[in-house]
Design a protein around this motif. Structure first.
Motif, mmCIF file in Angstrom:
data_model
loop_
_atom_site.group_PDB
_atom_site.id
_atom_site.type_symbol
_atom_site.label_atom_id
_atom_site.label_comp_id
_atom_site.label_asym_id
_atom_site.label_seq_id
_atom_site.Cartn_x
_atom_site.Cartn_y
_atom_site.Cartn_z
ATOM 1 N N LEU A 104 2.803 1.225 -10.116
ATOM 2 C CA LEU A 104 3.738 1.009 -9.012
ATOM 3 C C LEU A 104 3.658 -0.435 -8.547
ATOM 4 O O LEU A 104 2.574 -1.028 -8.537
ATOM 5 C CB LEU A 104 3.377 1.902 -7.823
ATOM 6 C CG LEU A 104 3.512 3.394 -8.008
ATOM 7 C CD1 LEU A 104 2.840 4.132 -6.858
ATOM 8 C CD2 LEU A 104 4.980 3.775 -8.087
ATOM 9 N N ARG A 105 4.799 -0.964 -8.136
ATOM 10 C CA ARG A 105 4.850 -2.302 -7.538
ATOM 11 C C ARG A 105 5.526 -2.165 -6.181
ATOM 12 O O ARG A 105 6.562 -1.518 -6.052
ATOM 13 C CB ARG A 105 5.638 -3.259 -8.422
ATOM 14 C CG ARG A 105 5.846 -4.638 -7.778
ATOM 15 C CD ARG A 105 6.647 -5.569 -8.653
ATOM 16 N NE ARG A 105 7.965 -4.986 -8.926
ATOM 17 C CZ ARG A 105 8.706 -5.316 -9.973
ATOM 18 N NH1 ARG A 105 8.270 -6.187 -10.851
ATOM 19 N NH2 ARG A 105 9.897 -4.765 -10.140
ATOM 20 N N GLN A 106 4.948 -2.804 -5.191
ATOM 21 C CA GLN A 106 5.516 -2.780 -3.854
ATOM 22 C C GLN A 106 6.791 -3.605 -3.834
ATOM 23 O O GLN A 106 6.830 -4.734 -4.319
ATOM 24 C CB GLN A 106 4.507 -3.339 -2.854
ATOM 25 C CG GLN A 106 4.931 -3.228 -1.425
ATOM 26 C CD GLN A 106 3.849 -3.678 -0.466
ATOM 27 O OE1 GLN A 106 2.886 -4.325 -0.853
ATOM 28 N NE2 GLN A 106 4.012 -3.345 0.791
ATOM 29 N N THR A 107 7.861 -3.036 -3.267
ATOM 30 C CA THR A 107 9.139 -3.738 -3.178
ATOM 31 C C THR A 107 9.560 -3.994 -1.738
ATOM 32 O O THR A 107 10.527 -4.713 -1.493
ATOM 33 C CB THR A 107 10.254 -2.937 -3.886
ATOM 34 O OG1 THR A 107 10.372 -1.662 -3.255
ATOM 35 C CG2 THR A 107 9.952 -2.763 -5.358
ATOM 36 N N GLY A 108 8.872 -3.400 -0.811
ATOM 37 C CA GLY A 108 9.153 -3.565 0.615
ATOM 38 C C GLY A 108 7.915 -3.172 1.379
ATOM 39 O O GLY A 108 6.877 -2.878 0.791
#
Length: 121
Positions: A104-108
Motif C-alpha cells: 500500500l502507498r499513502q495517497t492522502g
C-alpha cells in the motif's frame, strides 16, 4: 571579575544557542505548516505491506475488496475493505478468493492504494 566572567559565559551561551532556536520546529516536525504546502516541502508517502484474500474485483479494475490480516505499520486491525488500485492492470493479476501479498502507498491523510500485489501459493 567573577561577574564579568559569568556575563561572558551567559552571552556566549546565548550566541551559541541562537541558531539552534531559530531553526527549531518546536516539536512540530513536518507538520509545522499544519498542512500548508509551499512547494518546497517534499511530502513523504508512507508504505506498508499486507496479506489478505481477494473477495471481489471492481469491473473497471479500479479497486479490490480485500479481507486482510492486521497491518501493524498502519495500526490497522484485520478487516475487509475496498482498496483502490494504482493501476487497473493489477486487477488482471488476481482472481476472487486468491490469497495475496500487497504493498500500500499513502495517497492522502487517510487514503491508501495498492501499488503492487502478487498471489501466494
Amino acid at each position: 571579575m567573577k561577574n564579568s566572567m559569568l556575563q561572558l559565559v551567559v552571552v556566549m551561551g546565548l550566541i551559541m544557542a541562537a541558531p539552534a532556536v531559530a531553526s527549531s520546529d518546536h516539536g512540530h516536525g513536518k507538520h509545522a505548516a499544519h498542512g500548508a504546502q509551499t512547494g518546497h516541502e517534499h511530502q513523504e508517502m508512507r508504505t506498508a505491506e499486507g496479506v489478505g484474500i481477494v473477495r471481489s474485483i471492481a469491473q473497471d479494475g479500479s479497486s479490490v475488496l480485500v479481507a486482510h490480516e492486521p497491518i501493524a505499520e498502519l495500526r490497522w486491525p484485520a478487516m475487509t475493505m475496498e482498496l483502490a488500485l494504482a493501476d487497473p492492470a493489477l486487477a488482471e493479476l488476481v482472481n476472487t478468493e486468491d490469497q495475496i501479498i500487497f504493498v500500500l502507498r499513502q495517497t492522502g491523510e487517510t487514503d491508501y492504494e495498492i501499488v503492487s500485489l502478487e498471489t501466494i501459493d
